[in-house]
Design a protein around this motif. Structure first.
Motif, PDB file in Angstrom:
ATOM      1  N   LYS A   1      27.587  59.986  -0.075  1.00  0.00           N
ATOM      2  CA  LYS A   1      28.032  61.114  -0.893  1.00  0.00           C
ATOM      3  C   LYS A   1      28.768  60.656  -2.141  1.00  0.00           C
ATOM      4  O   LYS A   1      28.977  61.425  -3.073  1.00  0.00           O
ATOM      5  CB  LYS A   1      28.900  62.062  -0.073  1.00  0.00           C
ATOM      6  N   LEU A   2      29.213  59.406  -2.152  1.00  0.00           N
ATOM      7  CA  LEU A   2      29.907  58.893  -3.330  1.00  0.00           C
ATOM      8  C   LEU A   2      28.935  58.349  -4.368  1.00  0.00           C
ATOM      9  O   LEU A   2      29.322  57.873  -5.413  1.00  0.00           O
ATOM     10  CB  LEU A   2      30.888  57.801  -2.921  1.00  0.00           C
TER      11      LEU A   2
ATOM     12  N   LYS B   1      33.437  63.419   9.723  1.00  0.00           N
ATOM     13  CA  LYS B   1      33.194  64.865   9.789  1.00  0.00           C
ATOM     14  C   LYS B   1      34.502  65.566   9.440  1.00  0.00           C
ATOM     15  O   LYS B   1      35.578  64.973   9.582  1.00  0.00           O
ATOM     16  CB  LYS B   1      32.715  65.259  11.181  1.00  0.00           C
ATOM     17  N   PRO B   2      34.437  66.812   8.982  1.00  0.00           N
ATOM     18  CA  PRO B   2      35.677  67.475   8.567  1.00  0.00           C
ATOM     19  C   PRO B   2      36.621  67.724   9.747  1.00  0.00           C
ATOM     20  O   PRO B   2      36.178  67.957  10.861  1.00  0.00           O
ATOM     21  CB  PRO B   2      35.191  68.788   7.945  1.00  0.00           C
ATOM     22  N   GLN B   3      37.892  67.640   9.430  1.00  0.00           N
ATOM     23  CA  GLN B   3      38.976  67.963  10.354  1.00  0.00           C
ATOM     24  C   GLN B   3      38.877  67.288  11.735  1.00  0.00           C
ATOM     25  O   GLN B   3      38.947  67.960  12.766  1.00  0.00           O
ATOM     26  CB  GLN B   3      39.072  69.481  10.529  1.00  0.00           C
ATOM     27  N   PRO B   4      38.730  65.999  11.733  1.00  0.00           N
ATOM     28  CA  PRO B   4      38.767  65.325  13.043  1.00  0.00           C
ATOM     29  C   PRO B   4      40.217  65.222  13.513  1.00  0.00           C
ATOM     30  O   PRO B   4      41.143  65.371  12.725  1.00  0.00           O
ATOM     31  CB  PRO B   4      38.223  63.930  12.724  1.00  0.00           C
ATOM     32  N   THR B   5      40.413  64.948  14.771  1.00  0.00           N
ATOM     33  CA  THR B   5      41.766  64.604  15.211  1.00  0.00           C
ATOM     34  C   THR B   5      42.000  63.134  14.842  1.00  0.00           C
ATOM     35  O   THR B   5      41.050  62.364  14.628  1.00  0.00           O
ATOM     36  CB  THR B   5      41.932  64.752  16.727  1.00  0.00           C
TER      37      THR B   5
ATOM     38  N   SER C   1      33.315  72.024   4.802  1.00  0.00           N
ATOM     39  CA  SER C   1      32.478  71.880   5.997  1.00  0.00           C
ATOM     40  C   SER C   1      31.649  70.598   5.904  1.00  0.00           C
ATOM     41  O   SER C   1      30.922  70.253   6.819  1.00  0.00           O
ATOM     42  CB  SER C   1      31.560  73.094   6.135  1.00  0.00           C
ATOM     43  N   GLU C   2      31.759  69.936   4.774  1.00  0.00           N
ATOM     44  CA  GLU C   2      31.001  68.693   4.593  1.00  0.00           C
ATOM     45  C   GLU C   2      31.853  67.500   5.022  1.00  0.00           C
ATOM     46  O   GLU C   2      33.035  67.620   5.311  1.00  0.00           O
ATOM     47  CB  GLU C   2      30.608  68.536   3.122  1.00  0.00           C
ATOM     48  N   GLN C   3      31.211  66.349   5.036  1.00  0.00           N
ATOM     49  CA  GLN C   3      31.917  65.122   5.371  1.00  0.00           C
ATOM     50  C   GLN C   3      33.088  64.920   4.407  1.00  0.00           C
ATOM     51  O   GLN C   3      33.004  65.268   3.227  1.00  0.00           O
ATOM     52  CB  GLN C   3      30.967  63.924   5.245  1.00  0.00           C
ATOM     53  N   VAL C   4      34.171  64.352   4.916  1.00  0.00           N
ATOM     54  CA  VAL C   4      35.307  64.036   4.046  1.00  0.00           C
ATOM     55  C   VAL C   4      35.523  62.523   4.036  1.00  0.00           C
ATOM     56  O   VAL C   4      35.105  61.823   4.954  1.00  0.00           O
ATOM     57  CB  VAL C   4      36.616  64.718   4.515  1.00  0.00           C
ATOM     58  N   MET C   5      36.145  62.061   2.970  1.00  0.00           N
ATOM     59  CA  MET C   5      36.509  60.650   2.882  1.00  0.00           C
ATOM     60  C   MET C   5      37.996  60.531   3.201  1.00  0.00           C
ATOM     61  O   MET C   5      38.827  61.108   2.508  1.00  0.00           O
ATOM     62  CB  MET C   5      36.251  60.119   1.475  1.00  0.00           C
ATOM     63  N   ILE C   6      38.298  59.784   4.220  1.00  0.00           N
ATOM     64  CA  ILE C   6      39.697  59.590   4.613  1.00  0.00           C
ATOM     65  C   ILE C   6      40.125  58.185   4.178  1.00  0.00           C
ATOM     66  O   ILE C   6      39.445  57.201   4.467  1.00  0.00           O
ATOM     67  CB  ILE C   6      39.851  59.752   6.137  1.00  0.00           C
TER      68      ILE C   6
ATOM     69  N   GLY D   1      42.893  68.462   4.813  1.00  0.00           N
ATOM     70  CA  GLY D   1      42.967  68.097   3.406  1.00  0.00           C
ATOM     71  C   GLY D   1      41.631  67.632   2.868  1.00  0.00           C
ATOM     72  O   GLY D   1      40.751  67.199   3.611  1.00  0.00           O
ATOM     73  N   SER D   2      41.501  67.717   1.551  1.00  0.00           N
ATOM     74  CA  SER D   2      40.230  67.335   0.930  1.00  0.00           C
ATOM     75  C   SER D   2      40.144  65.829   0.702  1.00  0.00           C
ATOM     76  O   SER D   2      39.056  65.274   0.627  1.00  0.00           O
ATOM     77  CB  SER D   2      40.083  68.063  -0.411  1.00  0.00           C
TER      78      SER D   2
END
Lengths: 206, 575
Positions: free
Chosen positions: A4-5, A37-41, A123-128, A80-81
């Motif tokens: 995605k980057l 994935k979004p909002q993981p623990t 709802s899309e993948q996030v970069m942590i 967070g985004s």
């Protein structure tokens, strides 16, 4: 490499088999980017990384910061985004005790509101951005670098400039399979924001 | 050999050996220095005048084989804060003093005619000698000369040029097992010893030993105690990265004061972090693990070499690195190490002086980030005692007053160390209420519940936070009396065998039957004694406050401010 980057250069560094990968692991204190994935623990997210067993997370990771705030519970959701997660082994001092997960001295923290959960969650993948501190760096960093990780070019460039001797004995570095010397790598890192970095011992030279 | 008080009068150059008054017998370390200062020093006296007294005391367990028991306490009325002061250090002096049968040295009066002296301590007492050879020398050269003159095994407590010039931030240097030095850094006690006309104290136990009432019990307790220290994960981190492991995490919390406390995060933090320092030390043949005194099993000290693999500094602590680094916006660890070396050589507190330079940077004396300029300030101004150098050597408060800066991070005129109280409120309570001025070591992470001083109020309320801080300070005062390094606190917090083993060590050493409650009462008594001295010196609750700017200026990234009222803080002394 494309995700995605967009198109990200891949930097491969092969250290002699007699060398150690440990001195390079300090790079990880500035953080790696991990797609999730979004909002993981916190637990689910870390559990996807090499060596982060449940026991390791429960017993070794004593201090966790999420978006600059201390976390007590591995089941905390990463909101967070562009979340930033920092993990550390036990820390000294009263400050270390105050920030320790579920610590006796936690009431001495400053109360700060976490507004990341108020953000519209993608709802899309996030970069942590995941930072490794203290013993976690040396204990888990080698496997991360061996498998490869996304890391900010600026971090790699600063590390190389600060400790150039670490790169003087390495076998030629390559970017997207093209061999490069130190200066060429630095130049390449100037042109990109993120690089996929792999540091491995050169078993071929045995 | 029964312990004695060694008294030295510098006015008439007399010495005596005295029996220990009954009221002092149960004290050691900080408890004893504060008890003696409170008993014998007029609270309103000038700290650099003849009525102040300089007191040195080993801890209750110093000189025994007890792990981590080699801390030395020095006390006096502080020229920096005007309060009572105890500052402690590693090095060999505490253990050697205890082996001399010395419970404490009291140096009083003031030498005449600008003549300098040294004090030679043996089990037979103290001999006063005129000193010329090392006057004006930096600490490293002085220690070399003294090792040549006295042999390498004698203990040395010395002042550097800053102490000779009576700068208010002057520290005391204590020789360590390698012949380098550790520091009783805070509060200007080097200036007090300098005001007496004493350049250094040498300690030769001449084979003396500390008696232990019950050796078997002592050995058994020490085994349990040492194991609890070695096994603790914080000890592992300290032995690997030193205290500087804190840079990254405190930065992450937004509590790393940067550019004279205008931000809580420093962009160059990873270049001065403990993790980076560890790698540089390994690359250059330094030592990652190193002990500041014999018997330390944690070994949080280290030896930091320069780019040519030559010794540069040791005991390179987080607070010094923060002060010279983030607070002055300098991200070059080698430059910070050079500055630390110069500060050690001058004999001046690396926290106070570096924070003072941060304030000076805000005043425009130097640009933030100007590392070379910082080195020049130290060598050309502070070391030479120029006008500017003396202002900086007077500490952050003096710099603020001289240059009209309002953002001056001090409490009771002592610089606030490396944790921003807006981001870490619990430490702010300690800064405000400590009897010694801002000091992060006054309320440490002790297992207060084990000592019977656990909180009874909702810990999340402000009242509860003040209560918890009070209990930490009570427990810390007690630990400071034992001669133990404060880093035993981590094991004491988590390992239920640790504190009982420490109490067993005390009981076996003296043949007594202390309980946890006795230890707590000792801590309370020390705090009350120190507080009473300060009140008699003119301090009031109004001095137990953080500087105004902490309440007015929110600090990034969390925009936190200090929001405790005076009334809330004042409940600290309700015990």
């Amino acid at each position: 490499m494309t995700n995605k980057l967009g198109c990200i250069p891949q930097l491969d560094i092969r250290i002699p088999v007699v060398g150690s990968i440990l001195p390079y692991t300090t790079l990880l204190q500035t953080g790696i980017l991990v797609e999730s994935k979004p909002q993981p623990t916190v637990r689910a997210f870390l559990g996807s990384l090499p060596g982060f067993t449940s026991q390791y997370m429960n017993e070794r990771i004593e201090t966790i910061f999420l978006n600059g705030l201390p976390v007590d519970d591995l089941e905390t959701i990463i909101n967070g985004s562009a979340p930033i997660l920092a993990i550390s082994a036990a820390m000294p001092g009263l400050a270390g005790a105050i920030f320790r997960k579920n610590g006796f001295h936690a009431p001495l923290r400053t109360t700060i509101t976490d507004d990341s959960s108020d953000e519209v969650q993608s709802s899309e993948q996030v970069m942590i951005l995941l930072k490794f501190f203290n013993m976690i760096v040396s204990e888990r960093g080698g496997a991360i670098l061996h498998d490869g990780c996304l890391i900010k070019c600026n971090s790699v460039r600063r590390f190389m400039n600060y400790r150039p001797q670490l790169f003087s004995d390495v076998l030629p570095m390559s970017c997207d399979n093209k061999k490069m010397d130190f200066v060429e790598v630095i130049n390449m890192l100037h042109k990109s924001e993120i690089v996929f970095l792999k540091i491995q011992q050169d078993t071929a030279s045995i | 050999m029964a312990d004695k008080i060694f008294r030295v009068n510098m006015t008439d150059l007399s010495t005596s050996i005295e029996e220990i008054p009954a009221d002092w017998a149960g004290h050691g370390g900080r408890g004893l220095t504060s008890t003696i200062v409170a008993a014998e020093v007029p609270p309103t006296c000038h700290p650099l005048g003849p009525n102040n007294k300089f007191v040195v005391a080993p801890g209750l367990l110093s000189g025994t084989p007890a792990a981590n028991s080699g801390r030395l306490s020095c006390g006096a009325k502080s020229p920096l804060t005007g309060t009572i002061k105890e500052s402690n250090s590693g090095g060999t002096a505490a253990q050697l003093l205890a082996k001399c049968g010395c419970k404490a040295i009291i140096v009083e009066g003031m030498a005449k005619d600008n003549v300098w002296y040294n004090l030679a301590v043996t089990p037979n007492g103290v001999v006063i000698n005129e000193e010329k050879e090392v006057i004006g020398k930096g600490n490293f050269e002085a220690l070399e000369i003294l090792s040549e003159r006295l042999g390498s095994t004698q203990g040395i407590i010395t002042i550097g040029p800053a102490g000779e010039m009576k700068m208010r931030a002057a520290n005391l240097s204590v020789k360590d097992p390698d012949g380098h030095l550790r520091s009783c850094g805070r509060g200007g006690l080097g200036a007090v010893l300098g005001s007496k006309g004493v350049k250094f104290i040498s300690i030769d136990p001449q084979g003396g030993k500390v008696e232990i009432a019950d050796k078997d019990k002592f050995r058994a307790a020490n085994k349990v105690f040492a194991k609890s220290l070695v096994d603790h994960p914080v000890s592992q981190a300290l032995g690997t990265y030193g205290t500087n492991v804190l840079v990254n995490i405190i930065n992450e919390s937004g509590g790393l004061p940067t550019k004279n406390f205008t931000s809580g995060q420093f962009e160059g933090h990873e270049q001065i972090s403990g993790e980076t320092m560890h790698d540089l030390m390994k690359d250059r043949g330094g030592k990652v693990k190193h002990n500041c005194h014999k018997g330390c099993v944690i070994q949080c000290s280290q030896i930091y070499n320069d780019v040519n693999n030559k010794y540069k500094t040791s005991g390179f602590e987080y607070e010094s690195i923060w002060a010279l680094g983030a607070d002055c916006a300098i991200d070059d660890l080698d430059l910070i190490a050079e500055a630390d070396h110069i500060l050690d050589d001058i004999g001046i507190d690396s926290i106070e002086t570096a924070v003072a330079i941060g304030v000076a940077m805000e005043a425009g004396v130097l640009e933030f980030g100007d590392g070379e300029g910082l080195l020049r300030l130290l060598t050309d101004e502070v070391a030479k005692g120029t006008g500017l150098g003396r202002i900086i050597g007077g500490g952050a408060g003096d710099v603020g007053r001289a240059f009209g800066v309002t953002r001056v991070p001090v409490v009771k005129n002592q610089a606030i160390p490396a944790y921003d109280p807006r981001a870490i409120k619990g430490i702010g309570i300690t800064y405000a209420t400590s009897t010694q001025g801002a000091d992060h070591t006054m309320g440490y992470t002790i297992a207060t519940n084990c000592l019977g001083v656990g909180g009874s109020i909702d810990p999340l309320s402000k009242e509860g936070q003040v209560e918890l801080s009070r209990n930490l300070q009570i427990a810390t005062a007690a630990i400071d009396s034992t001669g133990m390094c404060l880093f035993i606190a981590f094991a004491a917090l988590d390992d239920e065998t640790c504190l009982p083993a420490l109490i067993d060590l005390l009981n076996a050493r003296f043949g007594i039957g202390l309980t946890g409650e006795d230890v707590t009462n000792l801590g309370k008594s020390i705090l009350k004694t120190e507080h009473a001295f300060n009140q008699a010196a003119g301090f009031t609750n109004a001095d137990d406050r953080l500087p105004e700017f902490f309440s007015l200026e929110a600090i990034a990234p969390h925009d936190a401010i200090w929001d405790f009222t005076g009334e809330e803080i004042d409940t600290f002394w309700d015990f």
